[in-house]
Design a protein around this motif. Structure first.
Motif, PDB file in Angstrom:
ATOM      1  N   GLU A  60      28.282  51.652  44.142  1.00 25.70           N
ATOM      2  CA  GLU A  60      28.042  50.552  45.083  1.00 25.70           C
ATOM      3  C   GLU A  60      27.680  49.259  44.369  1.00 25.70           C
ATOM      4  OE1 GLU A  60      28.258  54.074  47.115  1.00 25.70           O
ATOM      5  OE2 GLU A  60      26.459  53.668  45.955  1.00 25.70           O
ATOM      6  N   MET A  61      28.479  48.895  43.375  1.00 28.52           N
ATOM      7  CA  MET A  61      28.256  47.664  42.622  1.00 28.52           C
ATOM      8  C   MET A  61      29.150  46.552  43.170  1.00 28.52           C
ATOM      9  SD  MET A  61      26.039  48.095  40.082  1.00 28.52           S
ATOM     10  CE  MET A  61      26.501  47.005  38.740  1.00 28.52           C
ATOM     11  N   PRO A  62      28.636  45.330  43.275  1.00 29.70           N
ATOM     12  CA  PRO A  62      29.496  44.214  43.687  1.00 29.70           C
ATOM     13  C   PRO A  62      30.579  43.952  42.645  1.00 29.70           C
ATOM     14  CG  PRO A  62      27.161  43.651  43.886  1.00 29.70           C
ATOM     15  CD  PRO A  62      27.235  44.935  43.129  1.00 29.70           C
ATOM     16  N   PRO A  63      31.821  43.759  43.038  1.00 29.17           N
ATOM     17  CA  PRO A  63      32.872  43.433  42.058  1.00 29.17           C
ATOM     18  C   PRO A  63      32.575  42.105  41.372  1.00 29.17           C
ATOM     19  CG  PRO A  63      33.809  44.102  44.165  1.00 29.17           C
ATOM     20  CD  PRO A  63      32.353  43.899  44.401  1.00 29.17           C
ATOM     21  N   GLY A  64      33.058  41.977  40.139  1.00 33.25           N
ATOM     22  CA  GLY A  64      32.866  40.739  39.399  1.00 33.25           C
ATOM     23  C   GLY A  64      32.825  40.991  37.913  1.00 33.25           C
ATOM     24  N   ASP A  65      32.473  39.959  37.182  1.00 32.95           N
ATOM     25  CA  ASP A  65      32.341  40.041  35.728  1.00 32.95           C
ATOM     26  C   ASP A  65      30.894  40.358  35.367  1.00 32.95           C
ATOM     27  OD1 ASP A  65      35.027  39.433  35.284  1.00 32.95           O
ATOM     28  OD2 ASP A  65      34.638  37.275  35.353  1.00 32.95           O
ATOM     29  N   TYR A  66      30.724  41.338  34.493  1.00 30.05           N
ATOM     30  CA  TYR A  66      29.388  41.777  34.096  1.00 30.05           C
ATOM     31  C   TYR A  66      29.235  41.715  32.582  1.00 30.05           C
ATOM     32  CZ  TYR A  66      28.440  43.721  38.747  1.00 30.05           C
ATOM     33  OH  TYR A  66      28.222  43.877  40.088  1.00 30.05           O
ATOM     34  N   LEU A  67      28.027  41.398  32.162  1.00 28.98           N
ATOM     35  CA  LEU A  67      27.620  41.588  30.773  1.00 28.98           C
ATOM     36  C   LEU A  67      26.704  42.803  30.769  1.00 28.98           C
ATOM     37  CD1 LEU A  67      27.720  40.538  27.868  1.00 28.98           C
ATOM     38  CD2 LEU A  67      25.685  39.169  28.377  1.00 28.98           C
TER      39      LEU A  67
ATOM     40  N   ARG B 171      31.372  43.100  27.683  1.00 26.36           N
ATOM     41  CA  ARG B 171      31.738  42.354  28.885  1.00 26.36           C
ATOM     42  C   ARG B 171      32.764  43.171  29.656  1.00 26.36           C
ATOM     43  NH1 ARG B 171      31.472  36.089  29.673  1.00 26.36           N
ATOM     44  NH2 ARG B 171      32.422  35.865  31.731  1.00 26.36           N
ATOM     45  N   VAL B 172      32.515  43.344  30.950  1.00 26.11           N
ATOM     46  CA  VAL B 172      33.337  44.221  31.781  1.00 26.11           C
ATOM     47  C   VAL B 172      33.728  43.470  33.046  1.00 26.11           C
ATOM     48  CG1 VAL B 172      33.419  46.388  33.068  1.00 26.11           C
ATOM     49  CG2 VAL B 172      32.187  46.275  30.897  1.00 26.11           C
ATOM     50  N   THR B 173      34.989  43.571  33.417  1.00 23.79           N
ATOM     51  CA  THR B 173      35.461  43.073  34.706  1.00 23.79           C
ATOM     52  C   THR B 173      35.588  44.261  35.645  1.00 23.79           C
ATOM     53  OG1 THR B 173      36.638  41.211  33.699  1.00 23.79           O
ATOM     54  CG2 THR B 173      37.306  41.876  35.905  1.00 23.79           C
ATOM     55  N   LEU B 174      34.787  44.255  36.702  1.00 20.65           N
ATOM     56  CA  LEU B 174      34.731  45.382  37.634  1.00 20.65           C
ATOM     57  C   LEU B 174      35.465  45.014  38.918  1.00 20.65           C
ATOM     58  CD1 LEU B 174      33.603  48.173  38.407  1.00 20.65           C
ATOM     59  CD2 LEU B 174      31.531  47.013  39.205  1.00 20.65           C
ATOM     60  N   ARG B 175      36.443  45.826  39.254  1.00 24.41           N
ATOM     61  CA  ARG B 175      37.146  45.675  40.527  1.00 24.41           C
ATOM     62  C   ARG B 175      36.841  46.897  41.410  1.00 24.41           C
ATOM     63  NH1 ARG B 175      36.780  41.356  39.184  1.00 24.41           N
ATOM     64  NH2 ARG B 175      38.386  39.891  38.472  1.00 24.41           N
ATOM     65  N   ASP B 176      37.547  47.990  41.187  1.00 26.66           N
ATOM     66  CA  ASP B 176      37.253  49.235  41.899  1.00 26.66           C
ATOM     67  C   ASP B 176      36.375  50.152  41.058  1.00 26.66           C
ATOM     68  OD1 ASP B 176      38.774  48.454  44.100  1.00 26.66           O
ATOM     69  OD2 ASP B 176      40.614  49.187  43.163  1.00 26.66           O
ATOM     70  N   SER B 177      36.725  50.291  39.790  1.00 24.17           N
ATOM     71  CA  SER B 177      35.941  51.121  38.872  1.00 24.17           C
ATOM     72  C   SER B 177      36.186  50.634  37.452  1.00 24.17           C
ATOM     73  CB  SER B 177      36.310  52.601  39.007  1.00 24.17           C
ATOM     74  OG  SER B 177      37.666  52.810  38.635  1.00 24.17           O
ATOM     75  N   ALA B 178      35.224  50.893  36.599  1.00 28.38           N
ATOM     76  CA  ALA B 178      35.334  50.527  35.194  1.00 28.38           C
ATOM     77  C   ALA B 178      34.406  51.420  34.392  1.00 28.38           C
ATOM     78  CB  ALA B 178      34.980  49.052  34.967  1.00 28.38           C
ATOM     79  N   SER B 179      34.795  51.670  33.148  1.00 25.48           N
ATOM     80  CA  SER B 179      34.000  52.496  32.249  1.00 25.48           C
ATOM     81  C   SER B 179      33.836  51.770  30.924  1.00 25.48           C
ATOM     82  CB  SER B 179      34.659  53.861  32.030  1.00 25.48           C
ATOM     83  OG  SER B 179      33.864  54.688  31.212  1.00 25.48           O
ATOM     84  N   VAL B 180      32.660  51.941  30.307  1.00 26.68           N
ATOM     85  CA  VAL B 180      32.366  51.233  29.065  1.00 26.68           C
ATOM     86  C   VAL B 180      31.572  52.155  28.148  1.00 26.68           C
ATOM     87  CG1 VAL B 180      30.260  50.230  30.038  1.00 26.68           C
ATOM     88  CG2 VAL B 180      31.345  49.139  28.080  1.00 26.68           C
ATOM     89  N   ALA B 181      31.836  52.063  26.844  1.00 25.88           N
ATOM     90  CA  ALA B 181      31.076  52.799  25.830  1.00 25.88           C
ATOM     91  C   ALA B 181      30.247  51.789  25.043  1.00 25.88           C
ATOM     92  CB  ALA B 181      32.007  53.569  24.900  1.00 25.88           C
TER      93      ALA B 181
END
Length: 345
Positions: free
Chosen positions: A213-220, A243-253
């Motif tokens: 339930e995260m708002p879409p957008g650009d995240y640091l 830096r991650v651009t979140l739309r529907d889902s995103a994964s980061v290491a």
């Protein structure tokens, strides 16, 4: 006149029988026992009678409900249990003392007030809930009742003070890069740009985290090895960012390591073989950096202006991979030559 032996007997101030010293001591002892009994009744402990409970506390109500979209911010949020819970909470690791360690509220500034009301917890951020924000309350495992039963799983509550609740999911892993292992209970902070709203989560026992339930957008996104357990990013703690651009889902290491203001220094230079040098630094290097020949200059000691031409600058993993491939190719050529010689013979 004072009668003989008056030092051992005194007249009561009010009407009634004379109060002797021994009778006074007995009454004082009785009052003390009654006071202690009342104090014991006021203390929190397992309720008397009946078989002891073996189940951990269960959540029976949450206000606001998870998934609610409110027209106005609430004064506080409440979590109601089916029994009296202990005021003492010990989070895993260092952690925050008291029930404040059982709650992770975001986005919110540090200093969330967590109140104990026997079988209910109240949550109130510093400065209060704001309109137009999607809030997440993460209840940690480890809430204990008066019998010592501890909850094994946590719970996440999401509600909004205006906008619809989003459904994007940010997930990933935090790794202790220097220790070459997962980072359990690492702090994850996702800073929404450009609003600067910070959503926080804690990684599990294998360093994985999920933020629904995260708002879409650009995240640091920060991954921090929270050594002191205060759930804040301290300058001395190892961390990594992405830096991650979140739309529907995103994964980061995230590969957390200690940062400082000085760059890495060359520790030693050795011959790897007849045509390669191995350069060792005094600290780990950025794994995302791709080295090239512009970073290294090799020249004879007798003439520093006569630089040698370099074929490549490689990381140890790439160099070892190429070395193994070259060795396999040599072995293959030798077998082919031996087969040709045998056929010619």
């Amino acid at each position: 006149m004072v009668p003989e032996g008056g030092g051992d007997r005194r007249q009561a101030r009010g009407p009634g029988l004379p109060l002797t010293a021994s009778r006074g001591r007995r009454l004082a002892a009785a009052r003390l026992a009654a006071t202690l009994a009342l104090a014991a009744c006021a203390s929190i402990g397992p309720p008397p009678g009946g078989p002891p409970r073996s189940l951990p506390p269960q959540i029976v109500a949450v206000v606001p409900e998870s998934g609610a979209v409110l027209a106005a911010p609430p004064r506080q949020a409440d979590i109601q249990f089916d029994e009296v819970i202990s005021e003492q909470y010990q989070s895993q690791g260092a952690g925050q003392p008291g029930l404040a360690g059982a709650i992770l509220l975001s986005p919110a500034p540090p200093g969330t007030k967590v109140g104990w009301h026997r079988s209910r917890l109240s949550i109130e951020p510093r400065g209060g809930f704001r309109p137009g924000v999607v809030y997440r309350i993460q209840l940690m495992p480890g809430v204990t009742d008066l019998y010592g039963n501890r909850t094994k799983a946590g719970r996440t509550i999401v509600f909004s003070t205006g906008p619809p609740i989003p459904h994007a999911v940010l997930s990933g892993t935090v790794v202790d890069w220097v220790g070459n292992q997962a980072a359990p209970r690492a702090l994850v902070a996702a800073l929404l740009l450009p609003d600067s709203l910070t959503y926080r989560a804690l990684a599990d026992s294998v360093g994985d985290f999920t933020m629904p339930e995260m708002p879409p957008g650009d995240y640091l996104v920060y991954g921090v090895l929270d050594a002191n357990g205060n759930r804040r990013f301290d300058s001395t703690e190892a961390f990594d960012t992405a830096r991650v651009t979140l739309r529907d889902s995103a994964s980061v290491a995230l590969y957390a390591f200690a940062h400082d203001t000085t760059g890495p220094r060359v520790k030693s230079v050795d011959l790897a073989d007849s045509i390669a040098l191995r350069i060792t630094f005094d600290r780990p290097l950025d794994p995302a950096q791709r080295p090239d020949t512009s970073l290294v200059r090799v020249a004879p000691d007798s003439d520093s202006t006569a630089t040698l031409a370099l074929t490549a600058v490689l990381t140890p993993a790439v160099y070892d991979s190429l070395t193994r491939a070259a060795a396999a190719l040599r072995d293959s050529l030798q077998r082919l030559q031996a087969a040709e010689a045998a056929a010619a013979a």
